[in-house]
Design an enzyme around this catalytic site. Structure first.
Site, PDB file in Angstrom:
ATOM      1  N   CYS A  41      -5.135   1.486   6.033  1.00  0.00           N
ATOM      2  CA  CYS A  41      -5.066   2.701   6.442  1.00  0.00           C
ATOM      3  C   CYS A  41      -6.128   2.877   5.008  1.00  0.00           C
ATOM      4  O   CYS A  41      -7.111   4.451   5.509  1.00  0.00           O
ATOM      5  CB  CYS A  41      -3.888   3.132   5.535  1.00  0.00           C
ATOM      6  SG  CYS A  41      -3.468   3.280   3.466  1.00  0.00           S
ATOM      7  N   CYS A  60       0.343   2.850   3.750  1.00  0.00           N
ATOM      8  CA  CYS A  60       0.798   2.963   4.973  1.00  0.00           C
ATOM      9  C   CYS A  60       2.058   1.613   4.567  1.00  0.00           C
ATOM     10  O   CYS A  60       2.510   0.593   5.651  1.00  0.00           O
ATOM     11  CB  CYS A  60       0.058   2.602   6.003  1.00  0.00           C
ATOM     12  SG  CYS A  60      -1.208   0.471   4.875  1.00  0.00           S
ATOM     13  N   CYS A  67      -8.649  -5.813  -9.708  1.00  0.00           N
ATOM     14  CA  CYS A  67      -7.931  -5.017 -11.139  1.00  0.00           C
ATOM     15  C   CYS A  67      -7.388  -3.204  -9.774  1.00  0.00           C
ATOM     16  O   CYS A  67      -8.686  -2.824  -9.252  1.00  0.00           O
ATOM     17  CB  CYS A  67      -8.941  -4.788 -11.289  1.00  0.00           C
ATOM     18  SG  CYS A  67      -8.791  -3.767 -13.462  1.00  0.00           S
ATOM     19  N   CYS A  93      -7.390  -1.001   1.490  1.00  0.00           N
ATOM     20  CA  CYS A  93      -5.788  -1.236   2.512  1.00  0.00           C
ATOM     21  C   CYS A  93      -6.833  -1.592   3.502  1.00  0.00           C
ATOM     22  O   CYS A  93      -7.225  -0.568   4.197  1.00  0.00           O
ATOM     23  CB  CYS A  93      -4.699  -0.211   2.240  1.00  0.00           C
ATOM     24  SG  CYS A  93      -3.754  -0.493   4.220  1.00  0.00           S
ATOM     25  N   CYS A 126       1.054  -1.474  -0.130  1.00  0.00           N
ATOM     26  CA  CYS A 126       0.023   0.116   0.218  1.00  0.00           C
ATOM     27  C   CYS A 126       0.975   0.875  -0.010  1.00  0.00           C
ATOM     28  O   CYS A 126       1.562   1.821   0.564  1.00  0.00           O
ATOM     29  CB  CYS A 126      -0.884   0.228   1.361  1.00  0.00           C
ATOM     30  SG  CYS A 126      -1.699   1.493   1.565  1.00  0.00           S
TER      31      CYS A 126
END
Length: 179
Positions: free
Chosen positions: A147, A98, A167, A144, A95
């Site tokens: 976060c 984070c 995707c 995510c 991510c």
């Protein structure tokens, strides 16, 4: 003429409602929880970590304008323009907000869509899915888990063994090459 005006007004109202729904936290979201359980390859197991919560100004300072638009405003980058759609290197996708491990290159496949696609996350706990009814479509948004960054969408037209296609937007990811 009156019917046309009523339909136009209704379209404007529905468009506004779709935008509000897209920006509202989903029902049952874990946005209020301060801890999350995620899988860590470094620890070779699950760890409990604090959720990452920042102000809009803090996110804007950390992220590029495109990363901010994608991850914090649920935007989408144009197909075939992202950094990782054609990446074939071995490694881990994390991510951008984070650093949480999200996808392994081992589960990446060529979907032909112009976005990096995976058939499963590193661990189901590292991502969350939410109903997305924006644009008058029913889709499953992927975020995510740590976060709440918007990553992309998951569809049920992927390859075996899961039949899923995560995707993702390259702007929501960083890539850590295998050592």
């Amino acid at each position: 003429m009156r019917t046309r005006a009523v339909l136009a007004a209704l379209a404007v109202l529905l468009t506004g409602a779709a935008v509000v729904l897209a920006k509202s936290p989903p029902a049952g979201s874990s946005a209020g929880s301060s801890k999350v359980r995620i899988y860590s390859s470094a620890k070779k197991g699950y760890v409990t970590m604090s959720k990452v919560v920042k102000t809009e100004a803090e996110w804007k300072k950390q992220l590029t304008p495109e990363q901010y638009h994608v991850t914090r405003e649920a935007g989408t980058e144009r197909a075939f323009t992202g950094k990782y759609w054609d990446n074939h290197d071995a490694g881990t996708y994390r991510c951008v907000g984070c650093g949480t491990e999200l996808f392994s290159s081992k589960t990446k496949f060529e979907s032909g869509t112009g976005w990096p696609s995976f058939y499963q996350p590193i661990a189901k706990e590292n991502v969350s899915t939410h109903s997305d009814r924006s644009l008058f479509l029913e889709r499953n948004e992927v975020r995510c888990a740590r976060c709440e960054a918007h990553l992309g969408h998951v569809f049920d037209d992927g390859p075996k063994p899961t039949g899923l296609r995560y995707c993702m937007n390259s702007a929501a990811l960083t890539f850590e090459p295998e050592k």
